[in-house]
Design a protein around this motif. Sequence first.
Motif, PDB file in Angstrom:
ATOM      1  N   GLY A 202     -16.728 -68.976  49.322  1.00  9.53           N
ATOM      2  CA  GLY A 202     -17.560 -67.900  49.867  1.00  9.53           C
ATOM      3  C   GLY A 202     -17.539 -67.875  51.377  1.00  9.53           C
ATOM      4  O   GLY A 202     -17.918 -66.887  52.001  1.00  9.53           O
ATOM      5  N   SER A 203     -17.088 -69.002  51.991  1.00 13.47           N
ATOM      6  CA  SER A 203     -16.914 -68.962  53.451  1.00 13.47           C
ATOM      7  C   SER A 203     -15.590 -69.623  53.843  1.00 13.47           C
ATOM      8  O   SER A 203     -14.775 -69.022  54.526  1.00 13.47           O
ATOM      9  CB  SER A 203     -18.119 -69.567  54.171  1.00 13.47           C
ATOM     10  OG  SER A 203     -18.192 -70.936  53.959  1.00 13.47           O
ATOM     11  N   ASP A 204     -15.354 -70.827  53.375  1.00 14.41           N
ATOM     12  CA  ASP A 204     -14.088 -71.494  53.679  1.00 14.41           C
ATOM     13  C   ASP A 204     -13.062 -71.145  52.595  1.00 14.41           C
ATOM     14  O   ASP A 204     -13.445 -70.743  51.487  1.00 14.41           O
ATOM     15  CB  ASP A 204     -14.341 -73.009  53.691  1.00 14.41           C
ATOM     16  CG  ASP A 204     -13.355 -73.732  54.588  1.00 14.41           C
ATOM     17  OD1 ASP A 204     -12.481 -73.063  55.170  1.00 14.41           O
ATOM     18  OD2 ASP A 204     -13.464 -74.965  54.685  1.00 14.41           O
ATOM     19  N   TYR A 205     -11.788 -71.310  52.900  1.00 19.32           N
ATOM     20  CA  TYR A 205     -10.788 -70.921  51.903  1.00 19.32           C
ATOM     21  C   TYR A 205      -9.464 -71.670  52.101  1.00 19.32           C
ATOM     22  O   TYR A 205      -9.206 -72.243  53.160  1.00 19.32           O
ATOM     23  CB  TYR A 205     -10.534 -69.405  51.962  1.00 19.32           C
ATOM     24  CG  TYR A 205      -9.995 -68.953  53.294  1.00 19.32           C
ATOM     25  CD1 TYR A 205      -8.640 -68.898  53.541  1.00 19.32           C
ATOM     26  CD2 TYR A 205     -10.871 -68.604  54.336  1.00 19.32           C
ATOM     27  CE1 TYR A 205      -8.156 -68.514  54.780  1.00 19.32           C
ATOM     28  CE2 TYR A 205     -10.391 -68.218  55.571  1.00 19.32           C
ATOM     29  CZ  TYR A 205      -9.033 -68.172  55.800  1.00 19.32           C
ATOM     30  OH  TYR A 205      -8.549 -67.806  57.023  1.00 19.32           O
ATOM     31  N   ILE A 206      -8.628 -71.601  51.064  1.00 17.75           N
ATOM     32  CA  ILE A 206      -7.262 -72.130  51.091  1.00 17.75           C
ATOM     33  C   ILE A 206      -6.369 -71.022  50.549  1.00 17.75           C
ATOM     34  O   ILE A 206      -6.693 -70.426  49.511  1.00 17.75           O
ATOM     35  CB  ILE A 206      -7.127 -73.340  50.148  1.00 17.75           C
ATOM     36  CG1 ILE A 206      -7.799 -74.577  50.712  1.00 17.75           C
ATOM     37  CG2 ILE A 206      -5.676 -73.644  49.836  1.00 17.75           C
ATOM     38  CD1 ILE A 206      -7.947 -75.673  49.675  1.00 17.75           C
ATOM     39  N   ILE A 207      -5.271 -70.752  51.221  1.00 22.81           N
ATOM     40  CA  ILE A 207      -4.341 -69.755  50.677  1.00 22.81           C
ATOM     41  C   ILE A 207      -3.228 -70.494  49.926  1.00 22.81           C
ATOM     42  O   ILE A 207      -2.576 -71.385  50.478  1.00 22.81           O
ATOM     43  CB  ILE A 207      -3.770 -68.862  51.793  1.00 22.81           C
ATOM     44  CG1 ILE A 207      -4.924 -68.057  52.417  1.00 22.81           C
ATOM     45  CG2 ILE A 207      -2.698 -67.924  51.241  1.00 22.81           C
ATOM     46  CD1 ILE A 207      -4.518 -67.082  53.480  1.00 22.81           C
ATOM     47  N   LEU A 208      -3.027 -70.133  48.674  1.00 24.85           N
ATOM     48  CA  LEU A 208      -2.010 -70.793  47.838  1.00 24.85           C
ATOM     49  C   LEU A 208      -0.638 -70.180  48.142  1.00 24.85           C
ATOM     50  O   LEU A 208      -0.554 -69.134  48.806  1.00 24.85           O
ATOM     51  CB  LEU A 208      -2.373 -70.620  46.357  1.00 24.85           C
ATOM     52  CG  LEU A 208      -3.738 -71.192  45.945  1.00 24.85           C
ATOM     53  CD1 LEU A 208      -3.950 -71.042  44.444  1.00 24.85           C
ATOM     54  CD2 LEU A 208      -3.871 -72.666  46.345  1.00 24.85           C
ATOM     55  N   PRO A 209       0.449 -70.795  47.654  1.00 27.85           N
ATOM     56  CA  PRO A 209       1.770 -70.218  47.903  1.00 27.85           C
ATOM     57  C   PRO A 209       1.824 -68.746  47.468  1.00 27.85           C
ATOM     58  O   PRO A 209       1.268 -68.384  46.433  1.00 27.85           O
ATOM     59  CB  PRO A 209       2.715 -71.066  47.049  1.00 27.85           C
ATOM     60  CG  PRO A 209       1.925 -72.204  46.524  1.00 27.85           C
ATOM     61  CD  PRO A 209       0.497 -72.036  46.898  1.00 27.85           C
ATOM     62  N   THR A 210       2.478 -67.936  48.262  1.00 32.11           N
ATOM     63  CA  THR A 210       2.571 -66.496  47.982  1.00 32.11           C
ATOM     64  C   THR A 210       3.423 -66.266  46.728  1.00 32.11           C
ATOM     65  O   THR A 210       4.278 -67.095  46.390  1.00 32.11           O
ATOM     66  CB  THR A 210       3.233 -65.785  49.163  1.00 32.11           C
ATOM     67  OG1 THR A 210       4.538 -66.344  49.357  1.00 32.11           O
ATOM     68  CG2 THR A 210       2.410 -65.947  50.436  1.00 32.11           C
ATOM     69  N   ALA A 211       3.198 -65.139  46.062  1.00 32.32           N
ATOM     70  CA  ALA A 211       3.961 -64.876  44.837  1.00 32.32           C
ATOM     71  C   ALA A 211       4.304 -63.396  44.738  1.00 32.32           C
ATOM     72  O   ALA A 211       3.749 -62.564  45.466  1.00 32.32           O
ATOM     73  CB  ALA A 211       3.138 -65.295  43.613  1.00 32.32           C
ATOM     74  N   GLN A 212       5.228 -63.109  43.853  1.00 34.28           N
ATOM     75  CA  GLN A 212       5.538 -61.705  43.555  1.00 34.28           C
ATOM     76  C   GLN A 212       5.601 -61.544  42.040  1.00 34.28           C
ATOM     77  O   GLN A 212       6.240 -62.330  41.346  1.00 34.28           O
ATOM     78  CB  GLN A 212       6.867 -61.296  44.193  1.00 34.28           C
ATOM     79  CG  GLN A 212       7.122 -59.794  44.097  1.00 34.28           C
ATOM     80  CD  GLN A 212       8.328 -59.349  44.905  1.00 34.28           C
ATOM     81  OE1 GLN A 212       9.399 -59.939  44.781  1.00 34.28           O
ATOM     82  NE2 GLN A 212       8.154 -58.321  45.714  1.00 34.28           N
ATOM     83  N   ASP A 213       4.913 -60.502  41.573  1.00 33.67           N
ATOM     84  CA  ASP A 213       4.884 -60.174  40.147  1.00 33.67           C
ATOM     85  C   ASP A 213       5.927 -59.082  39.886  1.00 33.67           C
ATOM     86  O   ASP A 213       6.434 -58.468  40.827  1.00 33.67           O
ATOM     87  CB  ASP A 213       3.462 -59.654  39.839  1.00 33.67           C
ATOM     88  CG  ASP A 213       3.208 -59.423  38.361  1.00 33.67           C
ATOM     89  OD1 ASP A 213       4.045 -59.814  37.526  1.00 33.67           O
ATOM     90  OD2 ASP A 213       2.151 -58.837  38.035  1.00 33.67           O
ATOM     91  N   HIS A 214       6.256 -58.851  38.642  1.00 33.33           N
ATOM     92  CA  HIS A 214       7.158 -57.758  38.253  1.00 33.33           C
ATOM     93  C   HIS A 214       6.428 -56.962  37.197  1.00 33.33           C
ATOM     94  O   HIS A 214       6.405 -57.346  36.029  1.00 33.33           O
ATOM     95  CB  HIS A 214       8.472 -58.318  37.687  1.00 33.33           C
ATOM     96  CG  HIS A 214       9.248 -59.135  38.669  1.00 33.33           C
ATOM     97  ND1 HIS A 214       8.780 -60.314  39.179  1.00 33.33           N
ATOM     98  CD2 HIS A 214      10.450 -58.926  39.248  1.00 33.33           C
ATOM     99  CE1 HIS A 214       9.667 -60.805  40.034  1.00 33.33           C
ATOM    100  NE2 HIS A 214      10.696 -59.978  40.089  1.00 33.33           N
ATOM    101  N   LYS A 215       5.809 -55.850  37.610  1.00 35.95           N
ATOM    102  CA  LYS A 215       4.847 -55.162  36.729  1.00 35.95           C
ATOM    103  C   LYS A 215       5.493 -54.281  35.665  1.00 35.95           C
ATOM    104  O   LYS A 215       4.937 -54.097  34.588  1.00 35.95           O
ATOM    105  CB  LYS A 215       3.908 -54.304  37.576  1.00 35.95           C
ATOM    106  CG  LYS A 215       2.923 -55.137  38.383  1.00 35.95           C
ATOM    107  CD  LYS A 215       1.494 -54.729  38.084  1.00 35.95           C
ATOM    108  CE  LYS A 215       0.499 -55.729  38.610  1.00 35.95           C
ATOM    109  NZ  LYS A 215       0.422 -55.763  40.076  1.00 35.95           N
ATOM    110  N   ARG A 216       6.662 -53.696  35.991  1.00 34.85           N
ATOM    111  CA  ARG A 216       7.230 -52.730  35.043  1.00 34.85           C
ATOM    112  C   ARG A 216       7.931 -53.438  33.890  1.00 34.85           C
ATOM    113  O   ARG A 216       8.416 -54.555  34.034  1.00 34.85           O
ATOM    114  CB  ARG A 216       8.225 -51.805  35.752  1.00 34.85           C
ATOM    115  CG  ARG A 216       7.655 -51.072  36.934  1.00 34.85           C
ATOM    116  CD  ARG A 216       6.538 -50.120  36.520  1.00 34.85           C
ATOM    117  NE  ARG A 216       6.191 -49.271  37.646  1.00 34.85           N
ATOM    118  CZ  ARG A 216       6.564 -48.003  37.769  1.00 34.85           C
ATOM    119  NH1 ARG A 216       7.278 -47.416  36.827  1.00 34.85           N
ATOM    120  NH2 ARG A 216       6.214 -47.311  38.822  1.00 34.85           N
TER     121      ARG A 216
END
Length: 426
Positions: A202-216
């Motif tokens: 809610g105040s501090d955070y960690i960003i996880l490894p970025t990702a890409q989805d394939h929606k179609r």
Amino acid sequence: MNILLVGNGGREHALAWKIKQSTPQAKLFSAGTNAGILSLADYVQLDENNFTEIAKFCTTQKIDLVVVGPEAPLSRGLVNELKKESIPAFGPTKEAARIESSKSFAKEFMIRHNIPTASFASFDSSQETKAMEYISTLNPPIVVKADGLAAGKGVVICNSHDEARSTVKSMFSGIFKEAGKKVVIEEYLEGDEASILALTDGSDYIILPTAQDHKRIFDNDQGKNTGGMGSYAPTPLISNDLIAEIEASIIRPAIKGMADEGCPFAGCLYAGLMIHQNKPKVVEFNCRFGDPETQAVLPLLQGDFSSLLYSIAEGKLNKSYYAGYENKFACCVILASKGYPDSYEKGFEITGIENAENSGCIVFHSGTKKLNGKIVTDGGRVLGVVGISHSLEASIAKAYEGAKLINFQNKYYRTDIGKKGLRYIK
Ligand code: AMP
Ligand code: GLY
């Protein structure tokens, strides 16, 4: 540690697997039928829609932590209910989950906090004439979104004014029930999509490894939108400079904005982005881990995942439990039932999972169950086969090698998962 895991899909199997990897002594409970989750968790008979029953189970069974996977129970207030009974739960309250459960809330929130997103207007069913007038001012493609949760089907990209008008009319007349009685009409964004997952108290955070989805559903992003046909992480689309910009212009203001508005967001904040000419805009926020992004992201994480989630559930993110991520790539190929995302058959025996695992893949179950000692298909998305390696190319090859070793009738998968990622590598 006793943990109740809510949810029954591939994302939850990945959560269960990571929890067990980081704390093998943890005792997991699940009310689901997913054969993968039940290979790691004890089955408990619970109605996941009955929050009082869940809270009672947690108290009597001395559950230390509840991890909530899907958006539906979050948006209906499961975490609020558990908090009342002082049961630590990972996931946002109902008020904070509005960032996903109401698209108009999310869009107006982004405007209030200067978070880049597509231009838009929202209308309820009493404002049909105004909605039609607004459509006339836009150039197609025009994006029409049902305001509420519509099981991933509430977004329509319309190629003409007429299609946009008839889409709005059908939403107002109830094809998505209450979820479509309000709509968001927005500008179409060009570009490449990326998914950013941030764990926050809610105040501090960690960003996880970025990702890409394939929606179609089909190769080269053709055909209908699905829940996601495959993913990979991290994505070379997002450079170090770009992630710094995403953090400064999207993640930080979103977390601070929710806290400033009196509904701090604790859990996994998912930002679905469109990147155009190296500039990010938010397509959507979700109030939970992505599926199938989680299946690619979690295997890369280092540190004590269970304690990390627990620290957030207790109210204070303890970053010492996060040790970054392995310098590797993970690719997740979804094996689906032919026909998905429309109708499909289920109940077919699945063979070869062990062979795929022996080849070095991790196999996460999405729609499976055990029947007479056999594992059978039980959903549109059936399995996620994850390959991990030092290069994106090798992780893709490994995932497909595993995918080919698994068999069931009507097996369907895309053959180009991760290929977009290779294009971004200079
Ligand atoms: P959502 O449920 O909001 O994530 O939308 C589902 C999918 O529709 C997204 O992942 C995008 O592929 C697409 N989409 C949604 N909004 C837009 C937009 N404004 N421009 C282009 N594509 C969009
Ligand atoms: N992979 C898209 C989602 O989880 O919403």
